[in-house]
Design a protein around this motif. Structure first.
Motif, PDB file in Angstrom:
ATOM      1  N   THR A 154       0.832  -1.207   0.000  1.00  0.00           N
ATOM      2  CA  THR A 154       0.000   0.000   0.000  1.00  0.00           C
ATOM      3  C   THR A 154       0.864   1.253   0.000  1.00  0.00           C
ATOM      4  OG1 THR A 154      -1.809  -1.127   1.133  1.00  0.00           O
ATOM      5  CG2 THR A 154      -1.773   1.277   1.267  1.00  0.00           C
ATOM      6  N   GLU A 155       1.920   1.243   0.780  1.00  0.00           N
ATOM      7  CA  GLU A 155       2.826   2.396   0.803  1.00  0.00           C
ATOM      8  C   GLU A 155       3.430   2.633  -0.578  1.00  0.00           C
ATOM      9  OE1 GLU A 155       5.548   1.386   3.906  1.00  0.00           O
ATOM     10  OE2 GLU A 155       4.201   2.061   5.519  1.00  0.00           O
ATOM     11  N   ALA A 156       3.745   1.559  -1.282  1.00  0.00           N
ATOM     12  CA  ALA A 156       4.297   1.704  -2.634  1.00  0.00           C
ATOM     13  C   ALA A 156       3.251   2.273  -3.593  1.00  0.00           C
ATOM     14  CB  ALA A 156       4.800   0.350  -3.132  1.00  0.00           C
ATOM     15  N   ILE A 157       1.979   1.856  -3.437  1.00  0.00           N
ATOM     16  CA  ILE A 157       0.910   2.377  -4.294  1.00  0.00           C
ATOM     17  C   ILE A 157       0.790   3.892  -4.132  1.00  0.00           C
ATOM     18  CG2 ILE A 157      -1.592   2.401  -4.674  1.00  0.00           C
ATOM     19  CD1 ILE A 157      -1.612  -0.568  -3.847  1.00  0.00           C
ATOM     20  N   PHE A 158       0.848   4.365  -2.895  1.00  0.00           N
ATOM     21  CA  PHE A 158       0.643   5.788  -2.629  1.00  0.00           C
ATOM     22  C   PHE A 158       1.921   6.605  -2.782  1.00  0.00           C
ATOM     23  CE2 PHE A 158      -3.226   4.095  -0.956  1.00  0.00           C
ATOM     24  CZ  PHE A 158      -4.157   5.125  -1.087  1.00  0.00           C
ATOM     25  N   ALA A 159       3.060   5.932  -2.974  1.00  0.00           N
ATOM     26  CA  ALA A 159       4.324   6.657  -3.109  1.00  0.00           C
ATOM     27  C   ALA A 159       4.350   7.520  -4.366  1.00  0.00           C
ATOM     28  CB  ALA A 159       5.499   5.678  -3.127  1.00  0.00           C
ATOM     29  N   GLY A 160       3.536   7.167  -5.371  1.00  0.00           N
ATOM     30  CA  GLY A 160       3.485   7.957  -6.603  1.00  0.00           C
ATOM     31  C   GLY A 160       2.729   9.258  -6.469  1.00  0.00           C
ATOM     32  N   GLY A 161       2.144   9.498  -5.281  1.00  0.00           N
ATOM     33  CA  GLY A 161       1.443  10.750  -5.043  1.00  0.00           C
ATOM     34  C   GLY A 161       0.051  10.761  -5.647  1.00  0.00           C
ATOM     35  N   GLY A 162      -0.645  11.867  -5.412  1.00  0.00           N
ATOM     36  CA  GLY A 162      -1.975  12.037  -5.973  1.00  0.00           C
ATOM     37  C   GLY A 162      -2.997  11.087  -5.370  1.00  0.00           C
ATOM     38  N   HIS A 163      -3.996  10.779  -6.173  1.00  0.00           N
ATOM     39  CA  HIS A 163      -5.110   9.932  -5.747  1.00  0.00           C
ATOM     40  C   HIS A 163      -5.083   8.651  -6.582  1.00  0.00           C
ATOM     41  CE1 HIS A 163      -8.924   8.507  -4.490  1.00  0.00           C
ATOM     42  NE2 HIS A 163      -9.670   9.041  -5.427  1.00  0.00           N
ATOM     43  N   PRO A 164      -4.370   7.592  -6.116  1.00  0.00           N
ATOM     44  CA  PRO A 164      -4.249   6.376  -6.920  1.00  0.00           C
ATOM     45  C   PRO A 164      -5.579   5.646  -7.041  1.00  0.00           C
ATOM     46  CG  PRO A 164      -3.319   6.030  -4.743  1.00  0.00           C
ATOM     47  CD  PRO A 164      -3.654   7.484  -4.833  1.00  0.00           C
ATOM     48  N   VAL A 165      -5.868   5.194  -8.265  1.00  0.00           N
ATOM     49  CA  VAL A 165      -7.134   4.518  -8.555  1.00  0.00           C
ATOM     50  C   VAL A 165      -6.844   3.243  -9.333  1.00  0.00           C
ATOM     51  CG1 VAL A 165      -9.354   4.682  -9.774  1.00  0.00           C
ATOM     52  CG2 VAL A 165      -8.426   6.687  -8.582  1.00  0.00           C
ATOM     53  N   GLY A 166      -7.471   2.144  -8.921  1.00  0.00           N
ATOM     54  CA  GLY A 166      -7.396   0.902  -9.672  1.00  0.00           C
ATOM     55  C   GLY A 166      -8.527   0.832 -10.683  1.00  0.00           C
ATOM     56  N   ILE A 167      -8.248   0.249 -11.832  1.00  0.00           N
ATOM     57  CA  ILE A 167      -9.241   0.107 -12.905  1.00  0.00           C
ATOM     58  C   ILE A 167      -9.523  -1.375 -13.102  1.00  0.00           C
ATOM     59  CG2 ILE A 167      -9.735   0.499 -15.353  1.00  0.00           C
ATOM     60  CD1 ILE A 167      -9.572   3.076 -13.699  1.00  0.00           C
ATOM     61  N   GLN A 420       7.065  -8.567  -6.148  1.00  0.00           N
ATOM     62  CA  GLN A 420       6.337  -9.008  -7.335  1.00  0.00           C
ATOM     63  C   GLN A 420       4.853  -9.252  -7.035  1.00  0.00           C
ATOM     64  OE1 GLN A 420       8.998 -12.296  -8.475  1.00  0.00           O
ATOM     65  NE2 GLN A 420       9.824 -10.985 -10.096  1.00  0.00           N
ATOM     66  N   GLU A 421       4.377  -8.625  -5.966  1.00  0.00           N
ATOM     67  CA  GLU A 421       2.975  -8.716  -5.606  1.00  0.00           C
ATOM     68  C   GLU A 421       2.106  -7.942  -6.594  1.00  0.00           C
ATOM     69  OE1 GLU A 421       5.582  -8.606  -1.910  1.00  0.00           O
ATOM     70  OE2 GLU A 421       5.308  -7.311  -3.673  1.00  0.00           O
ATOM     71  N   CYS A 422       0.854  -8.355  -6.727  1.00  0.00           N
ATOM     72  CA  CYS A 422      -0.113  -7.641  -7.567  1.00  0.00           C
ATOM     73  C   CYS A 422      -0.732  -6.527  -6.728  1.00  0.00           C
ATOM     74  CB  CYS A 422      -1.191  -8.603  -8.067  1.00  0.00           C
ATOM     75  SG  CYS A 422      -2.476  -7.813  -9.075  1.00  0.00           S
ATOM     76  N   SER A 423      -0.377  -5.286  -7.031  1.00  0.00           N
ATOM     77  CA  SER A 423      -0.848  -4.173  -6.206  1.00  0.00           C
ATOM     78  C   SER A 423      -2.354  -3.968  -6.334  1.00  0.00           C
ATOM     79  CB  SER A 423      -0.105  -2.889  -6.574  1.00  0.00           C
ATOM     80  OG  SER A 423      -0.409  -2.477  -7.897  1.00  0.00           O
ATOM     81  N   TYR A 424      -2.940  -4.316  -7.496  1.00  0.00           N
ATOM     82  CA  TYR A 424      -4.390  -4.199  -7.632  1.00  0.00           C
ATOM     83  C   TYR A 424      -5.088  -5.078  -6.591  1.00  0.00           C
ATOM     84  CZ  TYR A 424      -9.150  -4.811  -9.200  1.00  0.00           C
ATOM     85  OH  TYR A 424     -10.520  -4.875  -9.207  1.00  0.00           O
ATOM     86  N   ASN A 425      -4.597  -6.312  -6.411  1.00  0.00           N
ATOM     87  CA  ASN A 425      -5.205  -7.210  -5.439  1.00  0.00           C
ATOM     88  C   ASN A 425      -5.168  -6.629  -4.029  1.00  0.00           C
ATOM     89  OD1 ASN A 425      -5.937  -9.225  -7.248  1.00  0.00           O
ATOM     90  ND2 ASN A 425      -4.004 -10.329  -7.032  1.00  0.00           N
ATOM     91  N   VAL A 426      -4.062  -6.012  -3.672  1.00  0.00           N
ATOM     92  CA  VAL A 426      -3.951  -5.422  -2.337  1.00  0.00           C
ATOM     93  C   VAL A 426      -4.895  -4.242  -2.187  1.00  0.00           C
ATOM     94  CG1 VAL A 426      -2.412  -4.219  -0.738  1.00  0.00           C
ATOM     95  CG2 VAL A 426      -1.591  -6.215  -1.995  1.00  0.00           C
ATOM     96  N   GLY A 427      -4.894  -3.348  -3.173  1.00  0.00           N
ATOM     97  CA  GLY A 427      -5.768  -2.186  -3.087  1.00  0.00           C
ATOM     98  C   GLY A 427      -7.231  -2.552  -2.998  1.00  0.00           C
ATOM     99  N   MET A 428      -7.629  -3.596  -3.741  1.00  0.00           N
ATOM    100  CA  MET A 428      -9.017  -4.047  -3.727  1.00  0.00           C
ATOM    101  C   MET A 428      -9.358  -4.777  -2.434  1.00  0.00           C
ATOM    102  SD  MET A 428     -12.055  -4.679  -4.833  1.00  0.00           S
ATOM    103  CE  MET A 428     -12.179  -4.258  -6.564  1.00  0.00           C
ATOM    104  N   MET A 429      -8.560  -5.756  -2.048  1.00  0.00           N
ATOM    105  CA  MET A 429      -8.906  -6.587  -0.904  1.00  0.00           C
ATOM    106  C   MET A 429      -8.708  -5.862   0.429  1.00  0.00           C
ATOM    107  SD  MET A 429     -10.148  -9.226  -2.152  1.00  0.00           S
ATOM    108  CE  MET A 429     -10.198 -10.080  -3.738  1.00  0.00           C
ATOM    109  N   ALA A 430      -7.678  -5.039   0.524  1.00  0.00           N
ATOM    110  CA  ALA A 430      -7.447  -4.296   1.761  1.00  0.00           C
ATOM    111  C   ALA A 430      -8.303  -3.041   1.828  1.00  0.00           C
ATOM    112  CB  ALA A 430      -5.970  -3.933   1.879  1.00  0.00           C
ATOM    113  N   GLU A 431      -8.949  -2.694   0.732  1.00  0.00           N
ATOM    114  CA  GLU A 431      -9.827  -1.525   0.637  1.00  0.00           C
ATOM    115  C   GLU A 431      -9.097  -0.247   1.040  1.00  0.00           C
ATOM    116  OE1 GLU A 431     -13.319  -2.812   2.923  1.00  0.00           O
ATOM    117  OE2 GLU A 431     -14.265  -3.298   1.012  1.00  0.00           O
ATOM    118  N   THR A 432      -7.916  -0.077   0.472  1.00  0.00           N
ATOM    119  CA  THR A 432      -7.116   1.105   0.771  1.00  0.00           C
ATOM    120  C   THR A 432      -7.126   2.121  -0.365  1.00  0.00           C
ATOM    121  OG1 THR A 432      -5.177  -0.110  -0.039  1.00  0.00           O
ATOM    122  CG2 THR A 432      -5.563  -0.106   2.336  1.00  0.00           C
ATOM    123  N   GLN A 433      -7.700   1.768  -1.527  1.00  0.00           N
ATOM    124  CA  GLN A 433      -7.727   2.713  -2.620  1.00  0.00           C
ATOM    125  C   GLN A 433      -9.027   2.594  -3.401  1.00  0.00           C
ATOM    126  OE1 GLN A 433      -4.713   0.293  -5.460  1.00  0.00           O
ATOM    127  NE2 GLN A 433      -5.585   2.094  -6.418  1.00  0.00           N
TER     128      GLN A 433
END
Length: 480
Positions: A154-167, A420-433
């Motif tokens: 999750t920290e890596a997802i948000f490291a890019g700044g802004g409002h990260p969104v999964g599609i 090598q984790e799938c960040s989409y899976n984390v964002g969706m399942m952990a409900e962080t994005q």
């Protein structure tokens, strides 16, 4: 049929606890004051000081448990106390092997993250899960490890700044229907014209969601095309879908296509995906036991999996996920070990270990007496073997979720090599994005701080097509 009585608004929570002890059975909510004289009656009540759980059988009280609602520790709230009181009453009355104890939710690692945020040390967290929630130590340590890895990703997802969104795009088509499947797909292989009609309206929804993304100032952090089996589409339609994704959402640092069924993977569609910038794919055997594959209706054998995997590697895909299912009819610990050892020979970067869920809309539930399912203890042994083998491959658990009616009330776990984790899976399942979902059955999830709201698409593909088109008549292609 299990009768339930309650004097509070936690109907969902009470039903969830009851289903742990009476899996697959129907539930009836009783009127206030009603005490059925036949069968089981489960009663959950609260007063000013206590939450109470009572269990009756044939009109006689057989167990009860009460927990105070005052002076609660930080990890308990009224809802959790209500569930705990009922859990203990049911455990005394019925008895069941419940490795996750009173943690009945979809995401057990959520509580662990809450405790981490509150400053609890790891061993204290293990203790809290064991008492009062009755989670076994192996499951508690699994949830803790997942929570740590979720936080890192999750920290890596948000490291890019802004409002990260999964599609997310859903393509509900498969060449055959597996006996355990309840996905929003037709009960037969769709015709090309039906797929074309679906893709046409999916493109329209993609355009609408892209505008929504721009309005919220979102940054695309990951794209996930799931199914069904996206590679069941004709090559031209698959290329069309990938092109509209690029047009509307641009490039993403992570772009996954769930190729899924090995029998749908060809050199042509691998080349199409690679050219479109897809960074990771899934090739899912579910098992490498040919007898089981035939039995569950997969339409491919183990050799097809290895062929598809080799082709994907040759095409340049260096991030490949494989799914297996523990608890398939007739399978044993020997079968799981054989499958895992065979997967080790091709070394996928991710392995997702699912526990079979017996779903109401599946062919499996319609013919449940024809399918020998393993016991909870046998399932637990198989899950332990899968975890052991993934560790040998250098993988660690990084996301975890549970479903209703799972064999043994266990879990689904995603394993991956570090980084090598799938960040989409984390964002969706952990409900962080936030996730914008398109297609039949897709869910858009909007995360704002601690608040989460959802928008649901129609599950039925025909209804989805008609809704997006805005039609009130029956001119759209039929999918049933």
């Amino acid at each position: 049929m299990i009768a339930i009585g309650l004097n509070h608004g936690g109907t969902h929570e009470v039903q969830t606890v009851v289903q742990v002890f009476f899996p697959g059975q129907g539930i009836r909510i009783c009127a206030q004051g009603e005490t059925p004289s036949q069968g089981f009656f489960v009663k959950s009540t609260v007063d000013e000081r206590f939450a109470h759980g009572h269990v009756y059988r044939d009109g006689l009280l057989i167990s009860e448990h009460s927990i105070p609602l005052t002076n609660l520790p930080v990890y308990l709230n009224k809802k959790r106390v209500v569930m705990l009181a009922l859990y203990h009453a049911l455990q005394a009355a019925v008895g069941a092997y419940t490795p996750w104890g009173a943690l009945t939710g979809i995401r057990p690692s959520r509580m662990v993250r809450e405790l981490m945020d509150a400053g609890f040390a790891s061993e204290k967290i293990i203790h809290v899960l064991a008492e009062p929630f009755c989670v076994t130590e192996p499951k508690a340590r699994l949830a803790l490890q997942v929570a740590h890895n979720e936080r890192r990703v999750t920290e890596a997802i948000f490291a890019g700044g802004g409002h990260p969104v999964g599609i997310y795009l859903g393509l509900p088509f498969c060449p055959t229907r597996c006996v355990y499947c309840s996905f929003n797909m037709a009960h037969r292989a769709a015709r090309p014209e039906e797929m074309a009609a679906y893709v046409h309206v999916l493109k329209q929804e993609c355009h609408e969601k892209a505008q929504q993304l721009a309005q919220m100032g979102g940054r695309v952090s990951s794209i996930y095309i799931g199914g069904g089996t996206p590679t069941a589409l004709p090559d031209a339609l698959l290329a069309d879908v990938l092109a509209i994704v690029a047009q509307e959402f641009g490039a993403a640092p992570e772009f996954t296509v769930e190729a899924g069924r090995p029998d749908t993977i060809t050199q042509a569609n691998l080349d199409i995906m690679k050219a479109a910038g897809v960074t990771r794919i899934a090739i899912n055997p579910q098992t490498l036991n040919d007898k089981t594959l035939k039995f569950i209706g997969r339409g491919h054998d183990a050799a097809d999996f290895f062929r598809a995997f080799s082709m994907a590697r040759a095409a340049g895909f260096n991030l490949i996920n494989t799914d297996i299912i523990v608890g398939l009819p007739g399978e044993t610990a020997t079968d799981i070990r054989r499958t895992m050892e065979a997967l080790a020979t091709v070394a996928p970067e991710n392995i997702t270990v699912h526990t079979l869920a017996v779903k109401r809309a599946s062919l499996l539930i319609e013919n449940i007496t024809d399918y020998p399912l393993p016991t909870a203890q046998a399932t637990e042994e198989m899950l332990a073997i899968a975890a052991e083998e993934t560790q040998k491959m250098g993988q660690a658990p990084y996301y975890l979720y549970r479903q209703k009616n799972m064999v043994g009330m266990f879990e689904n776990v995603g394993y991956a090599r570090l980084g090598q984790e799938c960040s989409y899976n984390v964002g969706m399942m952990a409900e962080t994005q936030t996730v914008l979902g398109m297609g039949a059955g897709a869910v858009s999830k909007f995360v704002t701080g601690d608040k989460i709201s959802r928008e649901f698409n129609h599950k039925n593909p025909e209804h989805y097509v008609r809704t997006v088109r805005g039609l009130a008549d029956h001119t759209s292609t039929r999918f049933s």
